[in-house]
Write an enzyme that holds these catalytic residues in place. Sequence first.
Site, mmCIF file in Angstrom:
data_model
loop_
_atom_site.group_PDB
_atom_site.id
_atom_site.type_symbol
_atom_site.label_atom_id
_atom_site.label_comp_id
_atom_site.label_asym_id
_atom_site.label_seq_id
_atom_site.Cartn_x
_atom_site.Cartn_y
_atom_site.Cartn_z
ATOM 1 N N ASP A 85 0.864 -1.187 0.000
ATOM 2 C CA ASP A 85 0.000 0.000 0.000
ATOM 3 C C ASP A 85 0.896 1.232 0.000
ATOM 4 O OD1 ASP A 85 -1.839 1.978 0.421
ATOM 5 O OD2 ASP A 85 -2.918 0.941 2.022
ATOM 6 N N ASP A 139 -2.656 2.496 -6.256
ATOM 7 C CA ASP A 139 -1.643 2.558 -5.191
ATOM 8 C C ASP A 139 -1.636 1.324 -4.295
ATOM 9 O OD1 ASP A 139 -4.041 3.080 -4.018
ATOM 10 O OD2 ASP A 139 -3.413 4.845 -2.907
ATOM 11 N N GLU A 140 -2.236 0.241 -4.741
ATOM 12 C CA GLU A 140 -2.233 -0.988 -3.938
ATOM 13 C C GLU A 140 -2.049 -2.202 -4.847
ATOM 14 O OE1 GLU A 140 -5.323 -1.494 -0.795
ATOM 15 O OE2 GLU A 140 -6.058 0.394 -1.611
#
Lengths: 407, 78
Positions: free
Chosen positions: A11, A105-106
């Site tokens: 993350d 973003d993960e």
Amino acid sequence: MAAPRVIMHIDMNAFFASVEQQRNPNLRGKPVAVIGSAERTVVTTASYEARARGVKTGMSKYEAREKCPDIILVAGDSGRYVDTSIRILGILKEFSPKVEVYSIDEAFLDVTGCLSGFASPEEMAIRIKERIRGELGLRCSIGIAPNKLLAKLASDMQKPDGLVTIGEERIGAVLEDLPVEELWGIGSNLKAHLNGMGIRTCGELGRYPVYTLRKRFGIIGDRLSRMGRGEDDSPVVPDGEEEEAKSVGHSTTLPFDIADPDLIRQYLLMLSEMVGCRARRYGLRGRCVALTVRYSDFFTFSRQKNIPVYTNETHRIYQAILSILDSIRLRKAVRLLGVRISSLAGEPFQEMLFEEDRKMEWALAAMDRINGRFGEFKITWADIIEGRRRTLCHPSGVIPPSWRPDR
Amino acid sequence: MATEIGEPVKVMALFDPDIKPVKFRWHERVYPVKDVTYTWRSSEGEADIVHFSVTDGASVYELSYNKKTMKWRLEQVE
């Protein structure tokens, strides 16, 4: 019995704001909020310095300024974040071929069987963090666990720059008193239903009779019970092996509330062109066309209709959208418009019977080739050009949660 | 906030093999590049464009290099 899996969840911490702080040294250590470029935009990401002052994602820039008068607002650049995300994925793929892009973003990594050369999964995670930090200057939190559910929980437990492992032996202890809403997939509605049944912690959820959960929630009752015990057998689906898309859509928040029907139609034509162009690029056609409208008071609704033929042609999509628009009476000025096609089918398609249709297909293919070479909207529909002379703005590059890298 | 510029500029850069801007001239003034703080790529049609956030120690500038036309632009200043 199969060996336990080793799953990581990566993350990126305050991703957009961290990219901006890396890009502009004058922003480092300061409260920064990344906003859209439009006047009526909201905070998409706040730096940790801004979060400490009460600034949250989704606040208007006025609310953010109220909470933190010295906040620095930065207009985001989706191209910058997309390229950074692709570079991060490139790093992750050097550690495992099984990388699932969860959002910009993960990501999840299945590193089972990829650990030779590392003393432990934690050592691999430290190497991943070092690579991302060294090459891009960005920090991330990594959770390690036997499944995706727990890996995501673990990465949330220490931010920023965290590294948390939930091993098999710790699962019961971690979950016993953990509020159910901390689990990935349990939102506020589900939490309220579970709380109403007297279930507040994961421990209570895991022990609750499955029969009652099934009766109350249907097929997800079993899954909820397993979630309460930290069980999740969903695979890490590598980038490029995801299920086929079920729909193709675009939406845009307008630069100001619009009641002018001509301008609304011009925006719908532009969105129809974006949807058609993307569907043509992926060789998809749809039979169901949907229009989404959000009024100035945020009331949002969608209407859809089936059309006689599968299509990815801009004008057919637009005609269907107009017929939906004509069937509703807009009560207020419009804040957001969206166009989507679904009930998709892939190639091969039957060749058009009539010359007029074939000519349109050729014209669109030529238009796509030209735009592919010189950039989008370099050649487009006259109404869009006419609209641009007035106030039509190209939709800003909003990154949807469903973002995946283009292939 | 950033100010959009969007003007062609002359840039002295190293190509070795990565591209590294060293200094640029804008409106008859030469700006030394003290640090390249971030790079990213985009495309416009078939053209690959490399973006550089650079600083002269005071301000941050975004330079872009179009690999097809081999032209540099100063995109913004902040």
